[in-house]
Design a protein around this motif. Structure first.
Motif, PDB file in Angstrom:
ATOM      1  N   LEU A  44      42.898  27.640  47.384  1.00  0.00           N
ATOM      2  CA  LEU A  44      41.779  28.397  46.826  1.00  0.00           C
ATOM      3  C   LEU A  44      41.851  29.807  47.397  1.00  0.00           C
ATOM      4  O   LEU A  44      41.789  29.989  48.622  1.00  0.00           O
ATOM      5  CB  LEU A  44      40.455  27.736  47.199  1.00  0.00           C
ATOM      6  N   ILE A  45      41.972  30.795  46.505  1.00  0.00           N
ATOM      7  CA  ILE A  45      42.252  32.164  46.930  1.00  0.00           C
ATOM      8  C   ILE A  45      41.070  33.084  46.662  1.00  0.00           C
ATOM      9  O   ILE A  45      40.526  33.136  45.556  1.00  0.00           O
ATOM     10  CB  ILE A  45      43.503  32.709  46.203  1.00  0.00           C
ATOM     11  N   HIS A  46      40.686  33.813  47.697  1.00  0.00           N
ATOM     12  CA  HIS A  46      39.660  34.863  47.630  1.00  0.00           C
ATOM     13  C   HIS A  46      40.327  36.166  47.213  1.00  0.00           C
ATOM     14  O   HIS A  46      41.333  36.572  47.807  1.00  0.00           O
ATOM     15  CB  HIS A  46      39.016  35.012  49.014  1.00  0.00           C
ATOM     16  N   THR A  47      39.789  36.825  46.202  1.00  0.00           N
ATOM     17  CA  THR A  47      40.272  38.163  45.851  1.00  0.00           C
ATOM     18  C   THR A  47      39.319  39.200  46.435  1.00  0.00           C
ATOM     19  O   THR A  47      38.111  38.967  46.520  1.00  0.00           O
ATOM     20  CB  THR A  47      40.390  38.347  44.326  1.00  0.00           C
ATOM     21  N   PRO A  48      39.835  40.353  46.855  1.00  0.00           N
ATOM     22  CA  PRO A  48      39.010  41.314  47.604  1.00  0.00           C
ATOM     23  C   PRO A  48      37.911  41.933  46.749  1.00  0.00           C
ATOM     24  O   PRO A  48      38.034  42.067  45.527  1.00  0.00           O
ATOM     25  CB  PRO A  48      40.032  42.358  48.056  1.00  0.00           C
ATOM     26  N   HIS A  49      36.831  42.315  47.409  1.00  0.00           N
ATOM     27  CA  HIS A  49      35.729  42.987  46.720  1.00  0.00           C
ATOM     28  C   HIS A  49      36.113  44.418  46.355  1.00  0.00           C
ATOM     29  O   HIS A  49      35.639  44.955  45.345  1.00  0.00           O
ATOM     30  CB  HIS A  49      34.485  42.993  47.605  1.00  0.00           C
ATOM     31  N   ARG A  50      36.953  45.032  47.169  1.00  0.00           N
ATOM     32  CA  ARG A  50      37.400  46.395  46.916  1.00  0.00           C
ATOM     33  C   ARG A  50      38.841  46.361  46.394  1.00  0.00           C
ATOM     34  O   ARG A  50      39.661  45.597  46.894  1.00  0.00           O
ATOM     35  CB  ARG A  50      37.351  47.232  48.210  1.00  0.00           C
ATOM     36  N   ASP A  51      39.121  47.200  45.400  1.00  0.00           N
ATOM     37  CA  ASP A  51      40.468  47.267  44.833  1.00  0.00           C
ATOM     38  C   ASP A  51      40.923  45.874  44.375  1.00  0.00           C
ATOM     39  O   ASP A  51      42.017  45.403  44.700  1.00  0.00           O
ATOM     40  CB  ASP A  51      41.445  47.849  45.856  1.00  0.00           C
ATOM     41  N   LYS A  52      40.062  45.215  43.605  1.00  0.00           N
ATOM     42  CA  LYS A  52      40.293  43.829  43.210  1.00  0.00           C
ATOM     43  C   LYS A  52      41.559  43.664  42.369  1.00  0.00           C
ATOM     44  O   LYS A  52      42.292  42.685  42.535  1.00  0.00           O
ATOM     45  CB  LYS A  52      39.080  43.284  42.448  1.00  0.00           C
ATOM     46  N   LYS A  53      41.815  44.617  41.470  1.00  0.00           N
ATOM     47  CA  LYS A  53      42.994  44.467  40.619  1.00  0.00           C
ATOM     48  C   LYS A  53      44.275  44.472  41.452  1.00  0.00           C
ATOM     49  O   LYS A  53      45.150  43.613  41.276  1.00  0.00           O
ATOM     50  CB  LYS A  53      43.055  45.567  39.561  1.00  0.00           C
ATOM     51  N   ARG A  54      44.386  45.427  42.368  1.00  0.00           N
ATOM     52  CA  ARG A  54      45.599  45.483  43.201  1.00  0.00           C
ATOM     53  C   ARG A  54      45.698  44.244  44.076  1.00  0.00           C
ATOM     54  O   ARG A  54      46.784  43.692  44.276  1.00  0.00           O
ATOM     55  CB  ARG A  54      45.583  46.750  44.065  1.00  0.00           C
ATOM     56  N   GLY A  55      44.562  43.786  44.597  1.00  0.00           N
ATOM     57  CA  GLY A  55      44.580  42.573  45.409  1.00  0.00           C
ATOM     58  C   GLY A  55      45.009  41.356  44.609  1.00  0.00           C
ATOM     59  O   GLY A  55      45.754  40.497  45.106  1.00  0.00           O
ATOM     60  N   THR A  56      44.551  41.270  43.370  1.00  0.00           N
ATOM     61  CA  THR A  56      44.939  40.155  42.514  1.00  0.00           C
ATOM     62  C   THR A  56      46.417  40.225  42.167  1.00  0.00           C
ATOM     63  O   THR A  56      47.119  39.199  42.177  1.00  0.00           O
ATOM     64  CB  THR A  56      44.081  40.145  41.235  1.00  0.00           C
ATOM     65  N   GLU A  57      46.898  41.422  41.871  1.00  0.00           N
ATOM     66  CA  GLU A  57      48.323  41.575  41.556  1.00  0.00           C
ATOM     67  C   GLU A  57      49.195  41.169  42.742  1.00  0.00           C
ATOM     68  O   GLU A  57      50.209  40.479  42.566  1.00  0.00           O
ATOM     69  CB  GLU A  57      48.603  43.030  41.152  1.00  0.00           C
TER      70      GLU A  57
END
Length: 293
Positions: free
Chosen positions: A135-148
């Motif tokens: 289960l992965i948490h994606t960041p609140h800031r710069d979410k797109k880059r974190g998801t990529e």
């Protein structure tokens, strides 16, 4: 219709919340290990917290007829803390073998540091070793880059994408996740992240496949009834009942059943309640008459 909240931090909630959730149809939950709001400075505090997730909190949920599962992991924020990070990584294998632990998580990125990535990768390795989903948490800031970067790391480590739930998605990141074999979680919040109407629009656009919703309710401003409220909003918007049931029940059950520790037949049955039961001598009652059903 049974409802499943696959990401909710009940350690931070009250028994009133459990009662309201059960009354709204929530029959099962997953509680991911996470940050408690204040930095922990000793590994022993993680040890006791993990014990609580598989012990007292599981018992507390059962007293209201809710089946409680959890995930274990070093959260991204505290992965940056050298006082605890290595010791927690060494502690995790003790808990990843426990009943009711259905994934490694929540893991991922917060500030996108090199230390976070190292801890993230190590916990993916632990998931392989223990044959668990992640289960992965994606960041609140710069979410797109974190998801990529999250998707890239999963691919680099050749972790099975069907065993990955990437959470806290929005309109920008959902297409990225659905282009993989990963599952896409959405946290429905009162004022931030995702709300019911935006979720309805996403379901109308992308359908129900690998789509999951949760409340992610914790110690901050949040709402443990966001899953039933989202189901109601989808119903009012004309989304088919079968699609709603898939999103709020069948999808999370199917994903976490990959752990081998969530029996589909068992969660389909209504949980018995016996408030005469005790956990290490304690109960959820303070003089009230116990409910037994």
């Amino acid at each position: 219709m049974k409802l499943f909240d696959p990401h909710i931090h009940m350690t931070s909630r009250t028994t009133d919340d459990y009662e309201a959730m059960a009354a709204a149809g929530i029959a099962a939950i997953v509680e991911p290990a996470f940050w408690l709001g204040q930095p922990r400075t000793h590994v022993g505090t993680f040890d006791d917290y993990f014990l609580g997730l598989i012990g007292w909190e599981r018992f507390r949920a059962s007293q209201f007829g809710i089946r409680h599962f959890c995930t274990m992991g070093l959260n991204p924020k505290e992965a940056n803390d050298p006082r605890v990070n290595e010791a927690v990584l060494a502690l995790l294998p003790r808990y990843l073998v426990k009943d009711g632990v259905v994934a490694v998580g929540e893991i991922g990125f917060d500030d996108m540091t090199a230390v976070e990535e190292r801890c993230f990768a190590r916990q993916i390795e632990l998931a392989v070793e223990h044959e668990l989903p992640i289960l992965i948490h994606t960041p609140h800031r710069d979410k797109k880059r974190g998801t990529e970067r999250t998707i890239a790391l999963v691919k680099e480590m050749k972790f099975p994408e069907e065993r990955v739930l990437i959470d806290h998605n929005n309109e920008e990141t959902l297409p990225l996740v659905l282009d993989t074999g990963c599952w896409a979680g959405h946290s429905i919040y009162p004022d931030t992240k995702m709300d019911e109407d935006r979720m309805v629009a996403l379901v109308k656009k992308y359908g129900r496949e690998r789509i999951i919703v949760n409340s992610a309710a914790d110690w901050g401003k949040s709402d443990p009834l966001k899953v039933p409220k989202t189901a109601d909003r989808m119903r009012a918007a004309g989304i088919a009942e079968a699609d709603i049931e898939t999103i709020v029940w069948r999808n999370p059950v199917q994903f976490f059943a990959q752990s081998g520790r969530l029996d589909i037949g068992e969660v389909e049955t209504t949980g018995a309640v016996d408030q005469r039961a005790l956990f290490e001598g304690n109960s959820v009652l303070r003089g009230q008459s116990p409910v037994v059903r």
